[in-house]
Every structure is written in structure tokens, then in C-alpha cells.
Scaffold this active site. Structure first.
Site, mmCIF file in Angstrom:
data_model
loop_
_atom_site.group_PDB
_atom_site.id
_atom_site.type_symbol
_atom_site.label_atom_id
_atom_site.label_comp_id
_atom_site.label_asym_id
_atom_site.label_seq_id
_atom_site.Cartn_x
_atom_site.Cartn_y
_atom_site.Cartn_z
ATOM 1 N NE ARG A 1 -10.292 -4.970 0.890
ATOM 2 C CZ ARG A 1 -9.531 -3.959 1.322
ATOM 3 N NH1 ARG A 1 -10.087 -2.911 1.886
ATOM 4 N NH2 ARG A 1 -8.214 -3.959 1.156
ATOM 5 N NE ARG A 3 -3.811 0.730 2.025
ATOM 6 C CZ ARG A 3 -5.017 0.877 2.574
ATOM 7 N NH1 ARG A 3 -5.181 1.635 3.627
ATOM 8 N NH2 ARG A 3 -6.065 0.260 2.077
ATOM 9 C CB CYS A 58 -13.978 1.517 0.405
ATOM 10 S SG CYS A 58 -13.452 3.230 0.587
HETATM 11 N N1 CP Z 1 -11.113 0.135 2.740
HETATM 12 C C1 CP Z 1 -9.843 0.064 3.145
HETATM 13 O O1 CP Z 1 -8.920 -0.225 2.371
HETATM 14 O O2 CP Z 1 -9.657 0.279 4.464
HETATM 15 P P1 CP Z 1 -8.272 0.496 5.227
HETATM 16 O O3 CP Z 1 -7.701 1.805 4.780
HETATM 17 O O4 CP Z 1 -8.632 0.487 6.690
HETATM 18 O O5 CP Z 1 -7.342 -0.632 4.873
HETATM 19 N N1 NVA Z 2 -9.878 6.854 -1.152
HETATM 20 C C1 NVA Z 2 -9.420 6.458 0.177
HETATM 21 C C2 NVA Z 2 -9.636 5.005 0.384
HETATM 22 C C3 NVA Z 2 -9.280 4.499 1.747
HETATM 23 C C4 NVA Z 2 -9.450 3.037 1.888
HETATM 24 C C5 NVA Z 2 -7.972 6.843 0.331
HETATM 25 O O1 NVA Z 2 -7.192 6.662 -0.597
HETATM 26 O O2 NVA Z 2 -7.610 7.330 1.411
#
Ligand code: CP
Ligand code: NVA
Length: 317
Positions: free
Chosen positions: A292, A102, A264
Site C-alpha cells: 500500500r 475515505r 486487504c
Molecule cells: N486495507 C485497508 O484499507 O486497511 P485500513 O482500513 O486499515 O486502512
Molecule cells: N470491505 C472493507 C474493507 C476494509 C479495508 C470495508 O469496507 O470495511
């Protein structure tokens, strides 16, 4: 499927295998049937941004599959001090069987995949959030018993979540309408890809600035935070601009009567969505969050396991 970086890069058959396996693993988990399909395997999880769902569902999922997850905060490993992606990818590939990442720049994830000899999974970039969209498709399938022919309305920021929904919906034959304020539209190339896929699968892609137009006849109403990770400096300005895009009772009432609400998460009640909608009877947010886990287990099994996606059958939708 070698990696999971973007839903644009995988086929509709891949999606069918993934969802079919996710449903099987979910059933087995609920019936107490163990499925150690990744026994002895290790997943390295690099995080440059915060996470609740992604981190926990990958960690727990790997444990349930008999494997071992390693949480790697990018600021604790040498990557955060300037070690190259090339070296990181090569070194990690000598230790682990898969990498989940991430981070901010999507091109960093593409580079990581290019240099890794093990599968790479995108756990969110500024551009895309494919694991989320797969969990969303599974949730919609569970509620509506199909995907093809439905319509999803996404109201809010043209962000990573909207982009992966554009890819996913158009691939499975689900119409998608995206309403954003001017200046916050989706990436044009992604919209073009979605339109091309939608032509093949016989559904529609609508891009508008009008939330009422987008939500009309929707089976699924979706929103996300107005202030994604990395955009915190724009918070005040965004809150003003996005106000007319709030999913509240009035706007939600313009969707189909049996429309479900998805987000989400994390959600900011009173901003992108009001409590009466997100905590109302048609909200499916916690099923969505749970999914998820099941979808990501399927992704890991297909990418890191000994068998191929086709061995697990394919969901018809
Ligand atoms: N929706 C999602 O990806 O949540 P997190 O940021 O908590 O991982
Ligand atoms: N659009 C949001 C999604 C979080 C899961 C972000 O990138 O922060």
C-alpha cells in the site's frame, strides 16, 4: 490521470506506469536512496471511517516523499457539521496540493473531485477501494512475476474490495472469479465493465455462488471481511449467511498448489478465513499491506508531482 477515484477510469498504461514507479520507489527506499519528489507539497487526508493501513501508509509515504500529510477527521472539520462538499473542495484546493478521502458514498468522492482544482485520491468508499487493488496487483506481480494469464478467486462479500479487483484484474488480463452468497453479489454495472475489459484483454470474469467453482485453478485466493464498515447492524445475519464462504484449509486446497492467499485486512480469523490459511506459508498479507505504501507513493508522485507517469517507464506484465 487527474484523479484516482476508480480503476475503471484509468488506462492499463496508467496501471503499468504506477506499478513500475512503485517498484522503483520500493527499491530506492530499501537501499536508503532518498526520493523527495513531493518536496514542499501537502496532502489533506479526510477520513469519515476508521483506518490503520490507509492512514499510516499515506502519512508515512508523504513524509518519505518530502511532503506533509494532514489528517482531517471528518467529524473534526466543518464537513461533519454540514459544510458542503462544494465549499470544502474549493477551500481545501486553496491550501493543499492533493486530497485523499475515505468515506461512505462514492458520489461524494466524485463531487469532491469535480469541484477540486487539485487531484483527489479515493482511499475507500462503500463502492470501491482502488488503492487496495493496485497494491494487490503489485503483490501478485512480485510473487508470480506476471499478471496476464493468472486467475484470482475472490470468495465472500461482493463489496468495495471485490469491485476494485474486478476492475483491476480485467484491465491487466487476469481472470477473476467471484463467489458470493445470494443477495450479496457484486454491483452489476461493475461486473459489466469488467466483462467488457476482459474481452479486450483476453481473460475471463466468472460470477458464481459456488466457492468451489470459483477457486478451481486459482493462482491467487482473496477474501475480505463479511462485515464492512457501515454494515455492523447486519453482523449476526451475515455471519450465518457467509459461513459456507469461509476460506479454510479445505477450500484453499482446491486452488493451485502454489496459490497465494491475500486479504486487504483487517481480518477476522475464524470468520472469513481460518488461522491455518491466513497465517500459513502461502499467505502474503503483510507484503500486501506493505505494498500500500509503495503504490500510494507512486499515485501521489504521478498525480501531484512535476513529471508524468510515462516518465517513469512501464512495467510489462
Ligand atoms: N486495507 C485497508 O484499507 O486497511 P485500513 O482500513 O486499515 O486502512
Ligand atoms: N470491505 C472493507 C474493507 C476494509 C479495508 C470495508 O469496507 O470495511
Amino acid at each position: 490521470m487527474k484523479h484516482l477515484l476508480s480503476l475503471h477510469e484509468i488506462t492499463v498504461e496508467d496501471i503499468k506506469h504506477l506499478l513500475s514507479l512503485a517498484i522503483k520507489l520500493k527499491k530506492e527506499l530499501k537501499s536508503g536512496i532518498p526520493h523527495p519528489l513531493l518536496k514542499g507539497k501537502t496532502l489533506g487526508m479526510i477520513f469519515s471511517k476508521s483506518s490503520t493501513r490507509t492512514r499510516i501508509s499515506f502519512e508515512v509515504g508523504m513524509y518519505q516523499l518530502g511532503g506533509y500529510p494532514l489528517f482531517l477527521n471528518s467529524s473534526d472539520i466543518q464537513l461533519g457539521r454540514g459544510e458542503t462538499i462544494y465549499d470544502t473542495a474549493n477551500v481545501l484546493s486553496r491550501y493543499v496540493d492533493g486530497i485523499m478521502i475515505r468515506t461512505f458514498k462514492h458520489s461524494d468522492v466524485e463531487d469532491l473531485a469535480r469541484y477540486s482544482t487539485v487531484p483527489v485520491i479515493n482511499g475507500l468508499t462503500d463502492l470501491l477501494h482502488p488503492c487496495q487493488a493496485l497494491a494487490d496487483l503489485l503483490t501478485i506481480y512480485e510473487y508470480k512475476s506476471k499478471l496476464e494469464g493468472l486467475k484470482l478467486a475472490y470468495i465472500g462479500d461482493g463489496n468495495n474490495v471485490a469491485h476494485s479487483l474486478l476492475h483491476g484484474c480485467s484491465k491487466v488480463g487476469m481472470s477473476i472469479a467471484v463467489a458470493t452468497p445470494k443477495g450479496y453479489e457484486c454491483n452489476e454495472e461493475i461486473v459489466e465493465h469488467a466483462k467488457t475489459d476482459a474481452q479486450k484483454t483476453g481473460c475471463n470474469v466468472t460470477i458464481t455462488h459456488d466457492p468451489v467453482e470459483a477457486i478451481k485453478d486459482a493462482d491467487v485466493v482473496y477474501t475480505d471481511t463479511w462485515v464492512s464498515m457501515g454494515k455492523e447492524a447486519e453482523k449476526e445475519q451475515r455471519i450465518k449467511i457467509f459461513k459456507p464462504y469461509q476460506v479454510n484449509k479445505e477450500l484453499f486446497s482446491k486452488a493451485k498448489e502454489d496459490a497465494i492467499f491475500l486479504h486487504c485486512l483487517p481480518a477476522y480469523r475464524g470468520f472469513e478465513v481460518t488461522e491455518d490459511v491466513i497465517d500459513g506459508p502461502r499467505s502474503a498479507i503483510f507484503d500486501e499491506a506493505e505494498n500500500r505504501l509503495h503504490v500510494q507513493k507512486a499515485i501521489m508522485v504521478i498525480l501531484m508531482g512535476e513529471r508524468h507517469g510515462a516518465d517513469y517507464g512501464q512495467l510489462e506484465f
